[in-house]
Design a protein around this motif. Structure first.
Motif, PDB file in Angstrom:
ATOM      1  N   CYS A 178       0.841  -1.351  -0.236  1.00  0.00           N
ATOM      2  CA  CYS A 178       0.101  -0.325   0.021  1.00  0.00           C
ATOM      3  C   CYS A 178       1.013   0.595   0.075  1.00  0.00           C
ATOM      4  CB  CYS A 178      -0.967  -0.015   1.161  1.00  0.00           C
ATOM      5  SG  CYS A 178      -2.228  -1.127   0.955  1.00  0.00           S
ATOM      6  N   PHE A 179       2.127   1.055   0.740  1.00  0.00           N
ATOM      7  CA  PHE A 179       3.063   2.357   1.487  1.00  0.00           C
ATOM      8  C   PHE A 179       4.004   2.345   0.328  1.00  0.00           C
ATOM      9  CE2 PHE A 179       0.099   2.112   4.305  1.00  0.00           C
ATOM     10  CZ  PHE A 179      -1.003   2.559   4.652  1.00  0.00           C
ATOM     11  N   MET A 180       4.436   1.539  -0.532  1.00  0.00           N
ATOM     12  CA  MET A 180       6.224   1.346  -0.965  1.00  0.00           C
ATOM     13  C   MET A 180       5.985   1.478  -2.415  1.00  0.00           C
ATOM     14  SD  MET A 180       8.670   1.048  -0.608  1.00  0.00           S
ATOM     15  CE  MET A 180      10.161   0.984  -2.028  1.00  0.00           C
ATOM     16  N   TYR A 181       6.851   2.661  -2.772  1.00  0.00           N
ATOM     17  CA  TYR A 181       7.038   3.171  -3.768  1.00  0.00           C
ATOM     18  C   TYR A 181       8.980   2.672  -4.323  1.00  0.00           C
ATOM     19  CZ  TYR A 181       2.944   5.144  -4.000  1.00  0.00           C
ATOM     20  OH  TYR A 181       1.161   5.145  -4.411  1.00  0.00           O
ATOM     21  N   ASP A 182       9.286   2.240  -5.774  1.00  0.00           N
ATOM     22  CA  ASP A 182      10.586   2.398  -6.061  1.00  0.00           C
ATOM     23  C   ASP A 182      11.602   3.095  -6.281  1.00  0.00           C
ATOM     24  OD1 ASP A 182      11.454  -0.789  -5.874  1.00  0.00           O
ATOM     25  OD2 ASP A 182       9.938  -0.886  -7.505  1.00  0.00           O
ATOM     26  N   ASP A 183      10.325   4.771  -5.873  1.00  0.00           N
ATOM     27  CA  ASP A 183      11.048   5.816  -7.223  1.00  0.00           C
ATOM     28  C   ASP A 183      10.538   6.882  -6.403  1.00  0.00           C
ATOM     29  OD1 ASP A 183      12.609   4.904  -9.483  1.00  0.00           O
ATOM     30  OD2 ASP A 183      11.283   4.079  -9.660  1.00  0.00           O
ATOM     31  N   PRO A 184      11.471   7.827  -5.378  1.00  0.00           N
ATOM     32  CA  PRO A 184      10.468   8.936  -5.172  1.00  0.00           C
ATOM     33  C   PRO A 184       9.685   9.773  -5.929  1.00  0.00           C
ATOM     34  CG  PRO A 184      13.098   9.345  -5.097  1.00  0.00           C
ATOM     35  CD  PRO A 184      12.712   7.833  -5.252  1.00  0.00           C
ATOM     36  N   GLU A 185      10.158  10.010  -7.193  1.00  0.00           N
ATOM     37  CA  GLU A 185       9.039  10.581  -7.976  1.00  0.00           C
ATOM     38  C   GLU A 185       7.580   9.951  -8.411  1.00  0.00           C
ATOM     39  OE1 GLU A 185      11.657   9.354  -8.506  1.00  0.00           O
ATOM     40  OE2 GLU A 185      13.630   9.256 -10.462  1.00  0.00           O
ATOM     41  N   TYR A 186       7.794   8.939  -7.918  1.00  0.00           N
ATOM     42  CA  TYR A 186       6.483   8.420  -8.079  1.00  0.00           C
ATOM     43  C   TYR A 186       5.458   8.041  -6.796  1.00  0.00           C
ATOM     44  CZ  TYR A 186       8.386   7.621 -12.576  1.00  0.00           C
ATOM     45  OH  TYR A 186       9.458   7.290 -13.669  1.00  0.00           O
ATOM     46  N   ASP A 187       5.964   8.483  -5.491  1.00  0.00           N
ATOM     47  CA  ASP A 187       5.644   8.748  -4.542  1.00  0.00           C
ATOM     48  C   ASP A 187       4.635   9.751  -3.909  1.00  0.00           C
ATOM     49  OD1 ASP A 187       4.960   7.873  -1.494  1.00  0.00           O
ATOM     50  OD2 ASP A 187       7.283   7.330  -1.096  1.00  0.00           O
ATOM     51  N   PRO A 188       3.559   9.544  -3.688  1.00  0.00           N
ATOM     52  CA  PRO A 188       2.095  10.701  -3.407  1.00  0.00           C
ATOM     53  C   PRO A 188       2.450  11.089  -2.323  1.00  0.00           C
ATOM     54  CG  PRO A 188       0.831   9.032  -4.124  1.00  0.00           C
ATOM     55  CD  PRO A 188       2.167   8.425  -3.990  1.00  0.00           C
ATOM     56  N   LEU A 189       3.003  10.360  -1.386  1.00  0.00           N
ATOM     57  CA  LEU A 189       3.540  10.992  -0.499  1.00  0.00           C
ATOM     58  C   LEU A 189       4.327  11.890   0.763  1.00  0.00           C
ATOM     59  CD1 LEU A 189       1.878   7.869   1.194  1.00  0.00           C
ATOM     60  CD2 LEU A 189      -0.068   9.928   1.000  1.00  0.00           C
ATOM     61  N   ILE A 190       5.191  11.784  -0.206  1.00  0.00           N
ATOM     62  CA  ILE A 190       6.209  12.499  -0.336  1.00  0.00           C
ATOM     63  C   ILE A 190       6.474  14.228  -0.140  1.00  0.00           C
ATOM     64  CG2 ILE A 190       7.644  12.274  -2.227  1.00  0.00           C
ATOM     65  CD1 ILE A 190      10.525  11.641  -1.191  1.00  0.00           C
ATOM     66  N   SER A 191       7.084  14.848   0.388  1.00  0.00           N
ATOM     67  CA  SER A 191       6.985  16.249   0.201  1.00  0.00           C
ATOM     68  C   SER A 191       7.820  16.482  -1.205  1.00  0.00           C
ATOM     69  CB  SER A 191       7.568  16.679   1.309  1.00  0.00           C
ATOM     70  OG  SER A 191       8.706  16.831   1.516  1.00  0.00           O
ATOM     71  N   THR A 192       7.977  17.630  -1.980  1.00  0.00           N
ATOM     72  CA  THR A 192       7.849  18.029  -3.231  1.00  0.00           C
ATOM     73  C   THR A 192       9.922  18.627  -2.540  1.00  0.00           C
ATOM     74  OG1 THR A 192       6.090  19.673  -3.820  1.00  0.00           O
ATOM     75  CG2 THR A 192       8.562  19.884  -5.166  1.00  0.00           C
ATOM     76  N   ALA A 193       9.823  19.581  -2.048  1.00  0.00           N
ATOM     77  CA  ALA A 193      11.498  19.857  -0.866  1.00  0.00           C
ATOM     78  C   ALA A 193      12.015  18.771  -0.530  1.00  0.00           C
ATOM     79  CB  ALA A 193      11.202  20.505   0.261  1.00  0.00           C
ATOM     80  N   GLU A 194      12.077  17.849  -0.462  1.00  0.00           N
ATOM     81  CA  GLU A 194      12.285  16.020   0.023  1.00  0.00           C
ATOM     82  C   GLU A 194      12.458  15.449  -1.012  1.00  0.00           C
ATOM     83  OE1 GLU A 194      12.027  11.836   2.987  1.00  0.00           O
ATOM     84  OE2 GLU A 194      10.247  13.258   2.175  1.00  0.00           O
ATOM     85  N   LYS A 195      12.093  15.597  -2.336  1.00  0.00           N
ATOM     86  CA  LYS A 195      12.118  14.812  -3.611  1.00  0.00           C
ATOM     87  C   LYS A 195      12.781  15.528  -4.440  1.00  0.00           C
ATOM     88  CE  LYS A 195       8.294  13.907  -5.700  1.00  0.00           C
ATOM     89  NZ  LYS A 195       7.267  14.508  -6.354  1.00  0.00           N
ATOM     90  N   GLU A 196      12.616  16.833  -3.811  1.00  0.00           N
ATOM     91  CA  GLU A 196      13.744  17.245  -4.804  1.00  0.00           C
ATOM     92  C   GLU A 196      15.425  17.029  -4.402  1.00  0.00           C
ATOM     93  OE1 GLU A 196      12.801  21.719  -5.110  1.00  0.00           O
ATOM     94  OE2 GLU A 196      11.400  21.125  -6.317  1.00  0.00           O
ATOM     95  N   LEU A 197      15.484  17.355  -2.406  1.00  0.00           N
ATOM     96  CA  LEU A 197      16.867  16.416  -2.526  1.00  0.00           C
ATOM     97  C   LEU A 197      17.419  15.567  -2.166  1.00  0.00           C
ATOM     98  CD1 LEU A 197      18.865  17.265   0.080  1.00  0.00           C
ATOM     99  CD2 LEU A 197      16.963  16.479   1.478  1.00  0.00           C
ATOM    100  N   ILE A 198      16.090  15.021  -3.056  1.00  0.00           N
ATOM    101  CA  ILE A 198      16.648  13.158  -3.144  1.00  0.00           C
ATOM    102  C   ILE A 198      17.847  13.362  -3.729  1.00  0.00           C
ATOM    103  CG2 ILE A 198      16.359  10.845  -3.320  1.00  0.00           C
ATOM    104  CD1 ILE A 198      13.993  11.117  -0.569  1.00  0.00           C
TER     105      ILE A 198
END
Length: 346
Positions: free
Chosen positions: A123-143
């Motif tokens: 339910c909650f796991m995603y292979d790539d941060p690009e496709y995770d709807p629960l991650i914040s934009t700032a965190e995604k950009e940092l990664i």
């Protein structure tokens, strides 16, 4: 496989199969034929081992995609310690179950928890941060900005045939250092994991109780879980602050993670008397806690050697390391003829 199909599918499928086989384990006692019962149990355990052997190598591609370079120590120390934290929960839980229910409920309850985990994973796991709807934009950009993983190189990497790739891996001296390190680390872990409860039950007076044995066996893993976070934080601080090169820090952490637990395991064998048994438990727990440093040591080094093919590299390294799992029980049976003899345990 995780590099081809993603960690979510591979890791999730393997854990589901392990849980299913765990649920089937108590049913083997219903066979009327003793040989059929033994062989069915043997096959279940063998396939569980095969499925579990995929788990840690499958995590590496996920970590490569998700971990910011400046937080790699903390990220790996936290994410890779799921198995250690599982031991923290499982040892006392199994002791309580055995004290109040039948042994079969150990398999039913722990396998049921695995199935519950599998549902959450899907339910909650995603292979790539690009496709995770629960991650914040700032965190995604940092990664995406700081990770070593190169998504543009993936298709090119996957065109390399497996056999030449593995051959190139084996020919690399740095890989052999990691392989031998993983073997030595695995040897100590298997001694504690498979033989630790037997040592506690037969040598330490306080370990005669099944429930107490479970709590005592849990303590080294609790210590390891805590110390791994400490070393992960320290490692990131020294590397990020420019006080130490990453490779130098990895060597320091690996040395600490090997030497202090080794010294502790020898020392504890001389502290098993009635008066010193709790000192023995303390030495075991504290010294083994320093083994958590290896997650910021040679295991982190594996990820740095090949960010895009870290799953394949860790599969080779961890596969070699797990050979110790075959050697430890055989060596213990050969050396320790009398399980109540501290001299033989030493």
């Amino acid at each position: 496989m995780a590099e081809l199909f993603g960690t979510k599918k591979v890791f999730g499928f393997c854990m589901f199969c392990c849980g299913l086989l765990g649920l089937l384990t108590p049913l083997t006692v219903n066979f009327k034929s003793a040989s059929l019962m033994i062989w069915s149990l043997f096959l279940i355990r063998m396939f569980q081992g095969l499925f579990q052997g995929v788990c840690f190598p499958a995590l590496n591609p996920l970590v490569a995609k998700w971990s910011p370079d400046g937080e790699k120590g903390k990220f790996m120390s936290f994410s890779y310690l799921g198995g250690t934290f599982g031991a923290v929960v499982t040892y006392p839980l199994c002791g309580i179950i055995l004290a109040h229910l039948s042994w079969s409920w150990v398999f039913y309850i722990t396998s049921g928890l695995t199935m519950l985990w599998f549902v959450c994973w899907q339910c909650f796991m995603y292979d790539d941060p690009e496709y995770d709807p629960l991650i914040s934009t700032a965190e995604k950009e940092l990664i995406l900005r700081t990770r070593k993983f190169d998504c543009q190189q993936v298709s090119e990497d996957l065109t390399v045939p497996l056999v030449p790739l593995v051959w190139d891996i084996i020919k690399t001296p740095a890989v052999w250092v990691c392989m031998l390190g993983d073997f030595c680390n695995g040897f100590g872990l298997y001694v504690l994991l498979t033989e630790g409860p037997d040592f506690i039950a037969n040598i330490l007076p306080v370990g005669k109780s099944i429930s107490a044995n479970g709590w005592i066996a849990m303590l080294p893993y609790l210590s390891r879980s805590i110390m791994a976070q400490v070393f992960g934080t320290i490692s990131d601080f020294f590397i990020g602050g420019g006080y130490c090169e990453r490779l130098t820090m990895q060597k320091i952490c690996a040395s600490i993670g090997f030497m202090i637990p080794a010294i502790g395991m020898v020392t504890m064998s001389y502290l098993t008397s009635d008066k010193l048994q709790f000192v023995c438990i303390g030495v075991l727990s504290i010294s083994f806690g320093f083994n958590g440093a290896i997650l910021s040591g040679h295991i982190q080094n594996i990820l740095g050697l090949a960010p895009n093919r870290s799953g394949t590299l860790y599969g080779v390294t961890n596969g070699f390391g797990n050979l110790s799992g075959y050697i430890v029980p055989l060596l213990k049976t050969w050396v320790v003829q009398d399980t109540t003899s501290i001299a033989e345990w030493r």
